[in-house]
Design a protein around this motif. Structure first.
Motif, PDB file in Angstrom:
ATOM      1  N   UNK A  69      12.603 -23.817  21.001  1.00  0.00           N
ATOM      2  CA  UNK A  69      12.843 -24.337  19.656  1.00  0.00           C
ATOM      3  C   UNK A  69      11.576 -24.921  19.036  1.00  0.00           C
ATOM      4  N   UNK A  70      10.710 -25.484  19.878  1.00  0.00           N
ATOM      5  CA  UNK A  70       9.472 -26.114  19.401  1.00  0.00           C
ATOM      6  C   UNK A  70       8.242 -25.263  19.711  1.00  0.00           C
ATOM      7  N   UNK A  71       8.451 -23.972  19.916  1.00  0.00           N
ATOM      8  CA  UNK A  71       7.352 -23.087  20.311  1.00  0.00           C
ATOM      9  C   UNK A  71       6.231 -23.058  19.276  1.00  0.00           C
ATOM     10  N   UNK A  72       6.552 -23.283  18.025  1.00  0.00           N
ATOM     11  CA  UNK A  72       5.540 -23.240  16.981  1.00  0.00           C
ATOM     12  C   UNK A  72       4.755 -24.526  16.797  1.00  0.00           C
ATOM     13  N   UNK A  73       5.090 -25.544  17.576  1.00  0.00           N
ATOM     14  CA  UNK A  73       4.437 -26.851  17.455  1.00  0.00           C
ATOM     15  C   UNK A  73       3.364 -27.021  18.528  1.00  0.00           C
ATOM     16  N   UNK A  74       2.180 -27.407  18.107  1.00  0.00           N
ATOM     17  CA  UNK A  74       1.052 -27.606  19.035  1.00  0.00           C
ATOM     18  C   UNK A  74       1.095 -29.049  19.555  1.00  0.00           C
ATOM     19  N   UNK A  75       2.032 -29.326  20.440  1.00  0.00           N
ATOM     20  CA  UNK A  75       2.288 -30.690  20.901  1.00  0.00           C
ATOM     21  C   UNK A  75       1.215 -31.123  21.899  1.00  0.00           C
ATOM     22  N   UNK A 135      -1.245 -37.366  11.426  1.00  0.00           N
ATOM     23  CA  UNK A 135      -0.546 -36.970  12.655  1.00  0.00           C
ATOM     24  C   UNK A 135       0.803 -36.350  12.299  1.00  0.00           C
ATOM     25  N   UNK A 136       1.143 -35.335  13.000  1.00  0.00           N
ATOM     26  CA  UNK A 136       2.464 -34.717  12.877  1.00  0.00           C
ATOM     27  C   UNK A 136       3.355 -35.325  13.962  1.00  0.00           C
ATOM     28  N   UNK A 137       4.479 -35.889  13.562  1.00  0.00           N
ATOM     29  CA  UNK A 137       5.343 -36.628  14.487  1.00  0.00           C
ATOM     30  C   UNK A 137       6.713 -35.961  14.539  1.00  0.00           C
ATOM     31  N   UNK A 138       7.109 -35.557  15.735  1.00  0.00           N
ATOM     32  CA  UNK A 138       8.415 -34.937  15.950  1.00  0.00           C
ATOM     33  C   UNK A 138       9.314 -35.939  16.668  1.00  0.00           C
ATOM     34  N   UNK A 152       1.883 -38.172   8.716  1.00  0.00           N
ATOM     35  CA  UNK A 152       1.269 -39.361   8.156  1.00  0.00           C
ATOM     36  C   UNK A 152       0.552 -40.168   9.218  1.00  0.00           C
ATOM     37  N   UNK A 153       0.351 -41.453   8.909  1.00  0.00           N
ATOM     38  CA  UNK A 153      -0.270 -42.389   9.838  1.00  0.00           C
ATOM     39  C   UNK A 153       0.365 -43.754   9.629  1.00  0.00           C
ATOM     40  N   UNK A 154       0.242 -44.645  10.613  1.00  0.00           N
ATOM     41  CA  UNK A 154       0.752 -46.000  10.406  1.00  0.00           C
ATOM     42  C   UNK A 154       0.105 -46.696   9.212  1.00  0.00           C
ATOM     43  N   UNK A 172      -5.292 -40.039  18.907  1.00  0.00           N
ATOM     44  CA  UNK A 172      -5.980 -38.925  18.269  1.00  0.00           C
ATOM     45  C   UNK A 172      -5.251 -37.602  18.370  1.00  0.00           C
ATOM     46  N   UNK A 173      -4.075 -37.585  18.982  1.00  0.00           N
ATOM     47  CA  UNK A 173      -3.299 -36.352  19.109  1.00  0.00           C
ATOM     48  C   UNK A 173      -2.867 -35.870  17.733  1.00  0.00           C
TER      49      UNK A 173
END
Length: 218
Positions: free
Chosen positions: A42-48, A1-4, A185-187, A141-142
């Motif tokens: 600013x976060x336009x490139x992130x697929x949130x 997971x990508x975490x912002x 990463x992941x937990x 699962x995001x």
């Protein structure tokens, strides 16, 4: 997971350098509202795929423009709130109280999680509540999740959980309002910090001097 992990926009008590950690807390200044409005670009490139905020008003106001731009619901979770200042609530951050607050926060990140903030929570309690929200997001699962949180909380959690962020690095690198720490990463497998306020994160042990650890709280 990508975490912002996104720090909220500027508040009046940020301007006054106060240890303001209580719920619901203040709203945003004019600058803070402009900072929040700039987040979608600013976060336009992130697929949130999911967006979280703490129970404090300032994080929800910061998340609102991003939620509107992406068509996302803001998921409000108490676990993302700022580290409670306890007996030091509303005292000046640029003082012995502020120094003690940040020393305690970074002691947690360094492993002394039984230490209690005077009149507040322990490191064990803080990390448990923050970890729980991150675990919830990972279980969804995001692929990419944004969490609007708070300066000291983000710095402490990243230093405690990212294998390439040490306490000297987190202490030396303040996080400005709407600054972003990007991790992957992941937990279960752990976390690696990719960028910190736009800069590549140096390996643990190369963070340099601690600097002024007061900056970036609340």
């Amino acid at each position: 997971m990508r975490l912002l992990l996104v720090r909220h926009g500027q508040t009046p008590t940020n301007v006054d350098y106060l240890l303001d950690t209580g719920v619901p807390g203040p709203g945003l200044t004019d600058l803070g509202r402009r900072q929040a409005a700039a987040l979608p670009q600013a976060l336009a490139g992130e697929d949130i795929a999911a967006l979280y905020a703490s129970t404090l008003v300032r994080t929800q106001l910061t998340a609102a423009p991003l939620a509107a731009a992406r068509g996302l619901e803001v998921l409000v979770r108490d676990g993302l709130r700022e580290v409670s200042a306890g007996d030091m609530e509303m005292l000046p951050g640029l003082s012995e109280a502020g120094e003690r607050y940040m020393r305690t926060v970074f002691a947690w990140a360094d492993g002394d999680t039984d230490l209690r903030m005077p009149g507040g929570e322990t490191g064990t309690e803080f990390l448990a509540r923050y970890d729980a929200v991150v675990a919830e997001a990972a279980a969804s699962g995001a692929g990419t999740v944004a969490m609007v949180s708070h300066g000291a909380a983000i710095r402490a959690w990243a230093a405690a959980r990212a294998h390439n962020v040490d306490v000297p690095f987190a202490a030396a690198h303040r996080l400005e309002n709407t600054g972003v720490v990007v991790l992957e990463g992941t937990p279960a497998d752990g976390w690696k910090a990719l960028t910190w306020a736009g800069a590549t994160v140096v390996p643990a042990g190369e963070g340099g001097p601690t600097g002024r650890a007061l900056d970036g709280t609340a």
